[in-house]
Design an enzyme around this catalytic site. Structure first.
Site, PDB file in Angstrom:
ATOM      1  N   VAL A  78       0.889  -1.207  -0.140  1.00 31.58           N
ATOM      2  CA  VAL A  78       0.080   0.242  -0.009  1.00 31.58           C
ATOM      3  C   VAL A  78       0.668   1.201  -0.187  1.00 31.58           C
ATOM      4  O   VAL A  78       0.068   2.377  -0.115  1.00 31.58           O
ATOM      5  CB  VAL A  78      -1.044   0.039   1.105  1.00 31.58           C
ATOM      6  CG1 VAL A  78      -2.029  -0.945   0.967  1.00 31.58           C
ATOM      7  CG2 VAL A  78      -0.438   0.048   2.537  1.00 31.58           C
ATOM      8  N   ASN A 104      -4.573   0.458   8.654  1.00 26.66           N
ATOM      9  CA  ASN A 104      -3.765  -0.087  10.089  1.00 26.66           C
ATOM     10  C   ASN A 104      -2.264  -0.200   9.738  1.00 26.66           C
ATOM     11  O   ASN A 104      -1.213  -0.194  10.442  1.00 26.66           O
ATOM     12  CB  ASN A 104      -4.477  -1.508  10.157  1.00 26.66           C
ATOM     13  CG  ASN A 104      -3.347  -2.133  10.960  1.00 26.66           C
ATOM     14  OD1 ASN A 104      -3.040  -1.887  12.369  1.00 26.66           O
ATOM     15  ND2 ASN A 104      -2.814  -3.442  10.499  1.00 26.66           N
ATOM     16  N   SER A 157      -0.762   5.727  16.494  1.00 24.30           N
ATOM     17  CA  SER A 157       0.113   5.397  17.673  1.00 24.30           C
ATOM     18  C   SER A 157       0.069   6.486  18.860  1.00 24.30           C
ATOM     19  O   SER A 157      -0.170   7.721  18.252  1.00 24.30           O
ATOM     20  CB  SER A 157       1.498   5.464  17.272  1.00 24.30           C
ATOM     21  OG  SER A 157       2.418   5.401  18.474  1.00 24.30           O
ATOM     22  N   TYR A 170       8.915   9.822  12.646  1.00 22.82           N
ATOM     23  CA  TYR A 170       7.696   8.933  12.854  1.00 22.82           C
ATOM     24  C   TYR A 170       6.576   9.389  13.582  1.00 22.82           C
ATOM     25  O   TYR A 170       5.123   9.328  13.070  1.00 22.82           O
ATOM     26  CB  TYR A 170       8.241   7.585  13.447  1.00 22.82           C
ATOM     27  CG  TYR A 170       7.196   6.566  14.123  1.00 22.82           C
ATOM     28  CD1 TYR A 170       6.694   5.669  13.301  1.00 22.82           C
ATOM     29  CD2 TYR A 170       7.081   6.510  15.215  1.00 22.82           C
ATOM     30  CE1 TYR A 170       5.742   4.679  13.702  1.00 22.82           C
ATOM     31  CE2 TYR A 170       6.037   5.684  16.019  1.00 22.82           C
ATOM     32  CZ  TYR A 170       5.505   4.875  15.167  1.00 22.82           C
ATOM     33  OH  TYR A 170       4.621   3.897  15.534  1.00 22.82           O
ATOM     34  N   ALA A 171       6.948   9.962  14.586  1.00 22.86           N
ATOM     35  CA  ALA A 171       5.746  10.559  15.590  1.00 22.86           C
ATOM     36  C   ALA A 171       4.872  11.452  14.770  1.00 22.86           C
ATOM     37  O   ALA A 171       3.801  11.546  14.929  1.00 22.86           O
ATOM     38  CB  ALA A 171       6.424  11.284  16.759  1.00 22.86           C
ATOM     39  N   ALA A 172       5.581  12.346  14.107  1.00 18.39           N
ATOM     40  CA  ALA A 172       4.895  13.452  13.139  1.00 18.39           C
ATOM     41  C   ALA A 172       3.950  12.847  12.128  1.00 18.39           C
ATOM     42  O   ALA A 172       2.791  13.241  11.975  1.00 18.39           O
ATOM     43  CB  ALA A 172       5.909  14.387  12.481  1.00 18.39           C
ATOM     44  N   LYS A 174       2.464   9.926  12.368  1.00 15.53           N
ATOM     45  CA  LYS A 174       1.362   9.356  13.300  1.00 15.53           C
ATOM     46  C   LYS A 174       0.518  10.597  13.627  1.00 15.53           C
ATOM     47  O   LYS A 174      -0.821  10.316  13.642  1.00 15.53           O
ATOM     48  CB  LYS A 174       1.865   8.602  14.486  1.00 15.53           C
ATOM     49  CG  LYS A 174       2.400   7.340  14.038  1.00 15.53           C
ATOM     50  CD  LYS A 174       1.909   6.468  13.337  1.00 15.53           C
ATOM     51  CE  LYS A 174       2.243   4.957  13.392  1.00 15.53           C
ATOM     52  NZ  LYS A 174       1.738   4.116  12.428  1.00 15.53           N
TER      53      LYS A 174
HETATM   54  N1  LIG Z   1       2.029  -2.832  18.282  1.00 15.11           N
HETATM   55  C1  LIG Z   1       2.280  -1.684  18.830  1.00 15.11           C
HETATM   56  O1  LIG Z   1       2.480  -1.658  20.198  1.00 15.11           O
HETATM   57  C2  LIG Z   1       2.206  -0.464  18.112  1.00 15.11           C
HETATM   58  C3  LIG Z   1       2.381   0.587  18.741  1.00 15.11           C
HETATM   59  C4  LIG Z   1       2.504   1.843  18.134  1.00 15.11           C
HETATM   60  C5  LIG Z   1       1.600   1.906  16.936  1.00 15.11           C
HETATM   61  N2  LIG Z   1       1.339   0.683  16.182  1.00 15.11           N
HETATM   62  C6  LIG Z   1       0.902   0.835  15.042  1.00 15.11           C
HETATM   63  O2  LIG Z   1      -0.361  -0.039  14.973  1.00 15.11           O
HETATM   64  C7  LIG Z   1      -0.350  -0.362  13.466  1.00 15.11           C
HETATM   65  C8  LIG Z   1      -0.235  -2.127  13.545  1.00 15.11           C
HETATM   66  O3  LIG Z   1       1.090  -2.316  14.060  1.00 15.11           O
HETATM   67  P1  LIG Z   1       1.359  -3.874  14.305  1.00 15.11           P
HETATM   68  O4  LIG Z   1       2.177  -4.049  15.660  1.00 15.11           O
HETATM   69  O5  LIG Z   1       0.312  -4.894  14.482  1.00 15.11           O
HETATM   70  O6  LIG Z   1       2.209  -4.089  13.072  1.00 15.11           O
HETATM   71  P2  LIG Z   1       2.923  -5.663  12.269  1.00 15.11           P
HETATM   72  O7  LIG Z   1       3.914  -5.235  11.544  1.00 15.11           O
HETATM   73  O8  LIG Z   1       3.075  -6.545  13.467  1.00 15.11           O
HETATM   74  O9  LIG Z   1       1.527  -5.895  11.329  1.00 15.11           O
HETATM   75  C9  LIG Z   1       1.291  -5.064  10.461  1.00 15.11           C
HETATM   76  C10 LIG Z   1       0.893  -6.399   9.108  1.00 15.11           C
HETATM   77  O10 LIG Z   1       0.943  -5.212   7.807  1.00 15.11           O
HETATM   78  C11 LIG Z   1       1.737  -5.742   6.968  1.00 15.11           C
HETATM   79  N3  LIG Z   1       2.283  -4.686   5.926  1.00 15.11           N
HETATM   80  C12 LIG Z   1       3.502  -3.952   6.325  1.00 15.11           C
HETATM   81  N4  LIG Z   1       3.522  -3.331   5.568  1.00 15.11           N
HETATM   82  C13 LIG Z   1       2.817  -3.283   4.352  1.00 15.11           C
HETATM   83  C14 LIG Z   1       2.390  -2.524   3.198  1.00 15.11           C
HETATM   84  N5  LIG Z   1       3.128  -1.713   2.631  1.00 15.11           N
HETATM   85  N6  LIG Z   1       1.442  -2.977   2.630  1.00 15.11           N
HETATM   86  C15 LIG Z   1       0.526  -3.838   2.870  1.00 15.11           C
HETATM   87  N7  LIG Z   1       0.545  -4.657   4.110  1.00 15.11           N
HETATM   88  C16 LIG Z   1       1.679  -4.143   4.747  1.00 15.11           C
HETATM   89  C17 LIG Z   1       2.549  -6.651   7.545  1.00 15.11           C
HETATM   90  O11 LIG Z   1       2.963  -7.685   6.417  1.00 15.11           O
HETATM   91  C18 LIG Z   1       1.788  -7.209   8.891  1.00 15.11           C
HETATM   92  O12 LIG Z   1       1.067  -8.399   8.323  1.00 15.11           O
HETATM   93  C19 LIG Z   1       0.961   0.365  12.842  1.00 15.11           C
HETATM   94  O13 LIG Z   1       0.554   1.346  12.215  1.00 15.11           O
HETATM   95  C20 LIG Z   1       1.761   0.493  13.868  1.00 15.11           C
HETATM   96  O14 LIG Z   1       2.474   1.482  13.594  1.00 15.11           O
HETATM   97  C21 LIG Z   1       1.307  -0.455  17.101  1.00 15.11           C
END
Ligand SMILES: NC(=O)c1ccc[n+]([C@@H]2O[C@H](COP(=O)([O-])OP(=O)(O)OC[C@H]3O[C@@H](n4cnc5c(N)ncnc54)[C@H](O)[C@@H]3O)[C@@H](O)[C@H]2O)c1
Length: 284
Positions: A78, A104, A157, A170-172, A174
């Site tokens: 994406v 997501n 986030s 990164y923070a900006a 988000k």
């Molecule tokens: N886990 C946390 O504590 C945490 C903290 C802050 C923010 N986030 C945010 O939550 C969201 C989900 O995080 P997560 O920890 O589940 O991530 P993750 O990396 O474990 O899972 C993300 C999924 O998206 C897929 N993906 C990655 N890039 C892609 C792309 N370019 N096109 C299509 N698919 C893609 C990956 O293969 C994976 O299946 C993200 O936006 C992340 O920044 C998570």
């Protein structure tokens, strides 16, 4: 727009909150996106997943199908115009439109400290965290309006809602997602669109591995998060379900930290030895 109490949507079956809805979810193959995809399917949605990893895409579709749900995955990136077009056109061609969109995908990696950063690393943060949120929303918005409205849930986030010393770019990005969400809600509420964000933190996923990353994590949680435990993708998915469904029919434009209380308790630390909070880490 009326003042009729029947404007509150009827919920006939509280165990099928998305019955008959089409939900598009990016990054639905693992972590938070997979938990959202599975929970939405359990609640009756036909789930359309954009996922860059073919194995993860297959696994989540298999798991949803085995549980009796309906899902399809599209192996796309994406971050690219071609990937967004392939995903959105395939969904619109088959479904005619969508009712729920969950943006997501996001990543802090590769982590580049600001003083080492450059235009290439800024562009990478922009593409993976913000660009596709705008692109996918733009591609689906008309179809949502044509169907009489829908709900957009943007997973960003807690770092977009507080100062993040580790990586300000990164923070900006988000924070950009959070403000895009708020502004979208203000602009399209009258067209039936609700938009809300989730400010994630402390959630065990393939991307953020708290368990193998910290040997002594079991003893640390009491002082780490106000709720005293690690978060799991299901914690995020339940909030996403609330925001996607008519449970939140009068909620729009908000960004909810789903963080075990880290934002609320920011600056304060619980000391298990002193059995009290301190904002002076030296007294821990
Ligand atoms: N886990 C946390 O504590 C945490 C903290 C802050 C923010 N986030 C945010 O939550 C969201 C989900 O995080 P997560 O920890 O589940 O991530 P993750 O990396 O474990 O899972 C993300 C999924 O998206 C897929 N993906 C990655 N890039 C892609 C792309 N370019 N096109 C299509 N698919 C893609 C990956 O293969 C994976 O299946 C993200 O936006 C992340 O920044 C998570």
């Amino acid at each position: 727009m009326t003042t009729d109490p029947s404007d509150v949507p009827q919920i006939d079956d509280w165990s099928r909150l998305l019955d008959g809805k089409v939900a598009a979810i990016t990054g639905g193959g693992a972590g938070i996106g997979a938990a959202i995809s599975e929970l939405f399917a359990e609640h009756g949605a036909a789930v359309e997943i954009a996922e860059i990893d073919a194995d993860r895409a297959r696994a989540v579709v298999d798991s949803i199908s085995a549980a009796g749900g309906t899902a399809r995955a599209h192996v796309v990136d994406v971050r690219t115009e071609g990937g967004v077009a392939e995903f959105c056109e395939a969904v619109l061609d088959t479904q005619g439109g969508i009712d729920v969109l969950v943006n997501n995908v996001g990543d802090y990696r590769p982590l580049v400290r600001f003083r080492e950063s450059d235009p290439e690393s800024w562009e990478a943060m922009y593409r993976v965290n913000f660009w596709h949120v705008v692109a996918v929303t733009r591609a689906f918005l008309d179809s949502m309006i044509e169907r009489g409205g829908g709900s957009i849930v943007n997973v960003h986030s807690v770092e977009g809602m507080r100062g993040f010393p580790g990586e300000p770019v990164y923070a900006a990005m988000k924070a950009a997602v959070a403000h895009f969400t708020t502004s979208l809600a203000a602009g399209y509420g009258r067209r039936g669109i609700r938009a809300n964000g989730i400010g994630t933190d402390l959630t065990q996923t393939p991307q953020v591995d708290y368990i193998s990353g910290y040997g002594e994590h079991e003893t640390l949680w009491e002082s780490w998060a106000p709720v005293g435990r690690l978060g799991w993708p299901a914690d995020q998915a339940r909030v996403a379900l609330f925001l996607a469904s008519d449970m939140s029919s009068f909620v729009t434009g908000h960004n909810i930290p789903v963080d075990g209380g880290t934002k609320a308790g920011g600056g304060w630390f619980y000391s298990p030895t002193a059995k009290r909070f301190t904002n002076r880490p030296t007294t821990l």
